[in-house]
Motif scaffolding. Sequence first.
Motif, PDB file in Angstrom:
ATOM      1  N   VAL A 182      52.175  55.827  55.655  1.00  0.00           N
ATOM      2  CA  VAL A 182      51.950  56.064  57.083  1.00  0.00           C
ATOM      3  C   VAL A 182      50.911  57.158  57.277  1.00  0.00           C
ATOM      4  O   VAL A 182      50.007  57.052  58.122  1.00  0.00           O
ATOM      5  CB  VAL A 182      53.270  56.432  57.792  1.00  0.00           C
ATOM      6  N   LEU A 183      51.034  58.227  56.472  1.00  0.00           N
ATOM      7  CA  LEU A 183      50.026  59.285  56.543  1.00  0.00           C
ATOM      8  C   LEU A 183      48.639  58.724  56.241  1.00  0.00           C
ATOM      9  O   LEU A 183      47.642  59.099  56.869  1.00  0.00           O
ATOM     10  CB  LEU A 183      50.363  60.399  55.542  1.00  0.00           C
ATOM     11  N   GLY A 184      48.577  57.809  55.264  1.00  0.00           N
ATOM     12  CA  GLY A 184      47.295  57.217  54.908  1.00  0.00           C
ATOM     13  C   GLY A 184      46.710  56.381  56.034  1.00  0.00           C
ATOM     14  O   GLY A 184      45.510  56.459  56.325  1.00  0.00           O
ATOM     15  N   VAL A 185      47.554  55.569  56.668  1.00  0.00           N
ATOM     16  CA  VAL A 185      47.064  54.749  57.779  1.00  0.00           C
ATOM     17  C   VAL A 185      46.631  55.631  58.945  1.00  0.00           C
ATOM     18  O   VAL A 185      45.590  55.410  59.569  1.00  0.00           O
ATOM     19  CB  VAL A 185      48.152  53.750  58.226  1.00  0.00           C
ATOM     20  N   VAL A 186      47.449  56.655  59.238  1.00  0.00           N
ATOM     21  CA  VAL A 186      47.087  57.589  60.305  1.00  0.00           C
ATOM     22  C   VAL A 186      45.746  58.249  59.991  1.00  0.00           C
ATOM     23  O   VAL A 186      44.857  58.350  60.850  1.00  0.00           O
ATOM     24  CB  VAL A 186      48.187  58.654  60.483  1.00  0.00           C
ATOM     25  N   ASN A 187      45.600  58.703  58.758  1.00  0.00           N
ATOM     26  CA  ASN A 187      44.361  59.363  58.344  1.00  0.00           C
ATOM     27  C   ASN A 187      43.167  58.426  58.482  1.00  0.00           C
ATOM     28  O   ASN A 187      42.110  58.783  59.014  1.00  0.00           O
ATOM     29  CB  ASN A 187      44.502  59.822  56.890  1.00  0.00           C
ATOM     30  N   THR A 188      43.333  57.188  57.985  1.00  0.00           N
ATOM     31  CA  THR A 188      42.241  56.222  58.052  1.00  0.00           C
ATOM     32  C   THR A 188      41.844  55.936  59.492  1.00  0.00           C
ATOM     33  O   THR A 188      40.654  55.914  59.836  1.00  0.00           O
ATOM     34  CB  THR A 188      42.666  54.924  57.349  1.00  0.00           C
ATOM     35  N   LEU A 189      42.847  55.696  60.332  1.00  0.00           N
ATOM     36  CA  LEU A 189      42.544  55.368  61.729  1.00  0.00           C
ATOM     37  C   LEU A 189      41.927  56.569  62.456  1.00  0.00           C
ATOM     38  O   LEU A 189      41.013  56.409  63.273  1.00  0.00           O
ATOM     39  CB  LEU A 189      43.807  54.901  62.445  1.00  0.00           C
ATOM     40  N   ALA A 190      42.461  57.767  62.155  1.00  0.00           N
ATOM     41  CA  ALA A 190      41.925  58.957  62.819  1.00  0.00           C
ATOM     42  C   ALA A 190      40.460  59.167  62.458  1.00  0.00           C
ATOM     43  O   ALA A 190      39.616  59.431  63.323  1.00  0.00           O
ATOM     44  CB  ALA A 190      42.753  60.180  62.433  1.00  0.00           C
ATOM     45  N   LEU A 191      40.155  59.040  61.161  1.00  0.00           N
ATOM     46  CA  LEU A 191      38.768  59.198  60.738  1.00  0.00           C
ATOM     47  C   LEU A 191      37.902  58.038  61.227  1.00  0.00           C
ATOM     48  O   LEU A 191      36.715  58.208  61.533  1.00  0.00           O
ATOM     49  CB  LEU A 191      38.698  59.298  59.212  1.00  0.00           C
ATOM     50  N   SER A 192      38.505  56.854  61.306  1.00  0.00           N
ATOM     51  CA  SER A 192      37.777  55.704  61.818  1.00  0.00           C
ATOM     52  C   SER A 192      37.420  55.892  63.291  1.00  0.00           C
ATOM     53  O   SER A 192      36.341  55.500  63.737  1.00  0.00           O
ATOM     54  CB  SER A 192      38.609  54.435  61.634  1.00  0.00           C
ATOM     55  N   VAL A 193      38.331  56.488  64.043  1.00  0.00           N
ATOM     56  CA  VAL A 193      38.066  56.769  65.456  1.00  0.00           C
ATOM     57  C   VAL A 193      36.888  57.742  65.580  1.00  0.00           C
ATOM     58  O   VAL A 193      35.998  57.579  66.423  1.00  0.00           O
ATOM     59  CB  VAL A 193      39.319  57.327  66.144  1.00  0.00           C
ATOM     60  N   VAL A 194      36.870  58.772  64.723  1.00  0.00           N
ATOM     61  CA  VAL A 194      35.758  59.729  64.742  1.00  0.00           C
ATOM     62  C   VAL A 194      34.454  59.012  64.403  1.00  0.00           C
ATOM     63  O   VAL A 194      33.414  59.209  65.048  1.00  0.00           O
ATOM     64  CB  VAL A 194      36.018  60.876  63.741  1.00  0.00           C
ATOM     65  N   GLU A 195      34.499  58.156  63.392  1.00  0.00           N
ATOM     66  CA  GLU A 195      33.313  57.426  62.953  1.00  0.00           C
ATOM     67  C   GLU A 195      32.780  56.511  64.056  1.00  0.00           C
ATOM     68  O   GLU A 195      31.570  56.301  64.186  1.00  0.00           O
ATOM     69  CB  GLU A 195      33.672  56.617  61.706  1.00  0.00           C
ATOM     70  N   ARG A 196      33.685  55.953  64.842  1.00  0.00           N
ATOM     71  CA  ARG A 196      33.310  54.989  65.880  1.00  0.00           C
ATOM     72  C   ARG A 196      33.295  55.602  67.279  1.00  0.00           C
ATOM     73  O   ARG A 196      33.484  54.903  68.272  1.00  0.00           O
ATOM     74  CB  ARG A 196      34.292  53.815  65.838  1.00  0.00           C
ATOM     75  N   THR A 197      33.080  56.913  67.340  1.00  0.00           N
ATOM     76  CA  THR A 197      33.127  57.590  68.634  1.00  0.00           C
ATOM     77  C   THR A 197      32.146  56.982  69.632  1.00  0.00           C
ATOM     78  O   THR A 197      32.504  56.662  70.771  1.00  0.00           O
ATOM     79  CB  THR A 197      32.834  59.091  68.458  1.00  0.00           C
ATOM     80  N   ARG A 198      30.889  56.815  69.203  1.00  0.00           N
ATOM     81  CA  ARG A 198      29.886  56.278  70.137  1.00  0.00           C
ATOM     82  C   ARG A 198      30.240  54.837  70.527  1.00  0.00           C
ATOM     83  O   ARG A 198      30.121  54.443  71.685  1.00  0.00           O
ATOM     84  CB  ARG A 198      28.500  56.318  69.493  1.00  0.00           C
ATOM     85  N   GLU A 199      30.695  54.073  69.537  1.00  0.00           N
ATOM     86  CA  GLU A 199      31.087  52.681  69.815  1.00  0.00           C
ATOM     87  C   GLU A 199      32.216  52.617  70.840  1.00  0.00           C
ATOM     88  O   GLU A 199      32.188  51.800  71.775  1.00  0.00           O
ATOM     89  CB  GLU A 199      31.524  52.020  68.506  1.00  0.00           C
ATOM     90  N   ILE A 200      33.205  53.499  70.674  1.00  0.00           N
ATOM     91  CA  ILE A 200      34.325  53.528  71.620  1.00  0.00           C
ATOM     92  C   ILE A 200      33.842  53.917  73.011  1.00  0.00           C
ATOM     93  O   ILE A 200      34.264  53.360  74.031  1.00  0.00           O
ATOM     94  CB  ILE A 200      35.420  54.491  71.108  1.00  0.00           C
ATOM     95  N   GLY A 201      32.919  54.888  73.072  1.00  0.00           N
ATOM     96  CA  GLY A 201      32.369  55.295  74.359  1.00  0.00           C
ATOM     97  C   GLY A 201      31.660  54.144  75.054  1.00  0.00           C
ATOM     98  O   GLY A 201      31.809  53.936  76.275  1.00  0.00           O
ATOM     99  N   LEU A 202      30.882  53.359  74.282  1.00  0.00           N
ATOM    100  CA  LEU A 202      30.180  52.219  74.865  1.00  0.00           C
ATOM    101  C   LEU A 202      31.157  51.156  75.353  1.00  0.00           C
ATOM    102  O   LEU A 202      30.960  50.554  76.424  1.00  0.00           O
ATOM    103  CB  LEU A 202      29.216  51.626  73.836  1.00  0.00           C
ATOM    104  N   LEU A 203      32.197  50.897  74.583  1.00  0.00           N
ATOM    105  CA  LEU A 203      33.191  49.924  75.016  1.00  0.00           C
ATOM    106  C   LEU A 203      33.874  50.357  76.314  1.00  0.00           C
ATOM    107  O   LEU A 203      34.113  49.537  77.216  1.00  0.00           O
ATOM    108  CB  LEU A 203      34.244  49.728  73.910  1.00  0.00           C
ATOM    109  N   ARG A 204      34.172  51.643  76.370  1.00  0.00           N
ATOM    110  CA  ARG A 204      34.800  52.157  77.591  1.00  0.00           C
ATOM    111  C   ARG A 204      33.828  52.066  78.772  1.00  0.00           C
ATOM    112  O   ARG A 204      34.204  51.754  79.905  1.00  0.00           O
ATOM    113  CB  ARG A 204      35.238  53.606  77.388  1.00  0.00           C
ATOM    114  N   ALA A 205      32.537  52.300  78.498  1.00  0.00           N
ATOM    115  CA  ALA A 205      31.545  52.280  79.575  1.00  0.00           C
ATOM    116  C   ALA A 205      31.364  50.880  80.154  1.00  0.00           C
ATOM    117  O   ALA A 205      31.066  50.727  81.350  1.00  0.00           O
ATOM    118  CB  ALA A 205      30.208  52.805  79.050  1.00  0.00           C
TER     119      ALA A 205
END
Length: 855
Positions: free
Chosen positions: A741-764
């Motif tokens: 679970v820690l690993g999945v949380v870590n992966t997703l958390a870092l993935s969110v950071v990596e995809r910050t601009r992508e997430i912003g565009l999707l939200r926009a």
Amino acid sequence: MLKATLRSFLAHKGRLLLSALAVVLSVAFVAGSLIFSDTVSRTFDRLFASTAADVTVGPKEDLKSSVPTGAVQTVPAALADQVAKVDGVAATHADVSVQNIVVVDSRNKSVGPTTGAPTIATDWYLTDRSPVKLTSGHAPRGAGEALLDADTADKKHVRIGDTLTVQAQPGTFEVRVVGIATFTTTNPGAALVFLDPAVAARELLGSADRATAISVDAAKGVSDDVLKQRVGQAIGTGGYDLKTAGEQAKSDAADLGGFLDVIKYVMLGFAGIAVLVGIFLIVNTFSMLIAQRTRELGLLRALGADRRQVRRSVLTEAVLLGVVGSSLGLAAGIGLAFGLIKLMSAFGMNLKATEMVVGWPTPVAAYVVGVGVTFVAAYLPARRAATVSPMAALSDAEIAGVGRPLRTRAIVGSVVGAAGAAALAGCATATRTSSAASFLGLGVVLTLIATVIAGPLLVRPVIRVLGGAFPALFGSIGRMSQRNALRNPRRTGATAAALMVGLALVGGMSVASASMSKSFDQQIDKTLGADFVVQNSNFLPFTKEITDKVRGTEGVGLVVRQRFAPVAVRLPDGKRIETTAAGYDSRVDDVAHVTYASGNTAAALADGSLGMDSDFAKDHKVRLGSVIPVEFPGGRTTGMKVGALTEQAGSGGFGMQGGLFFGIGTAEKYVPGGQDASLYVNKSSGTSADQLRSRLEKTLAAYPQVQVRDQADYKKLVHDQIAVLLYLVYALLGLAIVIAVLGVVNTLALSVVERTREIGLLRAIGLARRQLRRMIRLESVVIAVFGAVLGLALGLVWGVCTQQVLALQGMTALAIPWGTIVAVVIGSAVVGIVAALLPALRASRMNVLAAIAHE
């Protein structure tokens, strides 16, 4: 570079925290197990050293049995007077101490411990070495009086004046508690009953002329070794074991060592799982951090840092992480050891937390494990970071580890997988248990490594199937979540690997345990022909008095006794094997169905004969009619003829290694004083099974340690014993899931950071917060289920191969617990949802404009 490394480490401390937790868990179990075992060993070493006599003269211990026989080895009590005349002896005492007793109170409730510790009856004889002192009441005077230890009296609510019933080998007798004795040292968890020395031997051994050992005190100025030599010269050592205080303490500690080793190895098993799963977590974390710092590393290269400095920088961060994690893990290990000490106290082993032992090997092991794991796990990502081209990094042309072909993984994974498959095939076709087990171990290791290596290759085909319904169920959100999981196969494979390891273990052990349960059920149905089996609840033998009570119960038609005896056999191939044989009454065919390769029950149970497992006989060149020398305790030897050979799968548990069994008269002759281990009981004509059970339970009401079991009860007992092993595996699974679970949380958390601009565009462009959270949750679920599918598939293969090993021991049934497998898959989906909660919440709270502007 050092300054830049330190700043980078501190800048990413939040991201590295979850990886540090994996290090903390693995180090905590290593340190906790070492501290706990060292504390218990030191405590009992002091106890045994302080209570052992200068020299102890005991019966010769030539054979030891893993199965208790109930017989008490003794020496002549008059030996104390003979030893007292030896030069250098200050005092002697004929000790009486037995463990083959049961003590019950006036309500027929057992007064003994329920934790597996013994109930000991001994003579009241105070010396400077005594582990107890009289704290209330008075010492026992004559027959009918006894002392009880304070811990037992408190737990079982026994007071001075209460009456206890002692069921000893010579017979049952009652005592009145006239005093309470309190431990002055560590209480090992046993229940102690003290009797008057003048009557102890008569009541417990059946004769005042016998003793269990002779304690010898040395005169001033005489060493233990010198005294042992003089006593040995005076009495001879042929029939006795002489031990100095140091040797006796070492022997007692060795007897306790098995119990300590179980706890130690279980905890080290937890540590091993934590280390193994933690490696995947740390590799994944460093790989993602390096991928996200590509431009930063490229800038360092452009400013003059060479590849070696970049690699050293990443490894320095790993070492810092390992040091921090090891320090926290060592502290957590001390806390874990403290908790275990308190837990042991709850079970009756009163250890003192203030005497906790933290030897120098413990912190050394903690830092070696913690720093070593993180260094090894970060080495490959560090090498990858050093190969990044400065200009490519500055131009953001590539991200390390993404888009590169997986040909090398495919080749290496295929080669290792083929070797693993060959080993498992060898396991399935082997005819000897030892070779099959060796092939199984090799196959498990190789197939696990192959699956980890080739995991990324399986990501795209498997996740396309697992997430195939997402677009139909969740529309564009489902399609994006599936594609996010497919975006980086290496990352997805490494994230799922952490969960895969734990579930592979559970899948394999579930199949093995289910197969064992089914095999035992079939064997019980096939071999057990008795209506009821009367046994001690903890499989210890019981007194002749109970056998007589059962025989005298109305409605009992037949009683067949089973009794065990330690033996050593010298075989035609020159080997001497120590094992345990079983003795049976002549009508054993009426209560058990035995399949014979040659011979029959009558020939095996005849005077001077024995039965043997046919495979064992074949391995050691024994034939029907062979006469083999058999050694019994106390130096008794005889030649016995092999009268019958049994088929292993249908032997019904006759004995231990070799399946040796003979007539009960042989057991009574060569192991005098032995007790019955089981009674196989058939009802008489005109009596129903329910009637007989009710009457037997009424007859045995005064013996709470004895239980009446039919076939269903016997099966349940076996299932419960197998379940204990399974619970341990489930506990390992729980630990693996926590780290996964820690690993999945870590992966997703870092993935969110990596995809910050992508997430912003999707939200926009209109993606709602709720839709964003759902997308991340679905991505987490499909990764978790992917790990579960790989793990369970691997575990099923391991389980089937394990069953092939068990089949060589007669457990031929294969059972696959589909219910458990389905539950694990569903549970994995839940794990995925839980692991995604925090990363999804963080992603949904991002500021849209800030996310779009993120570099």
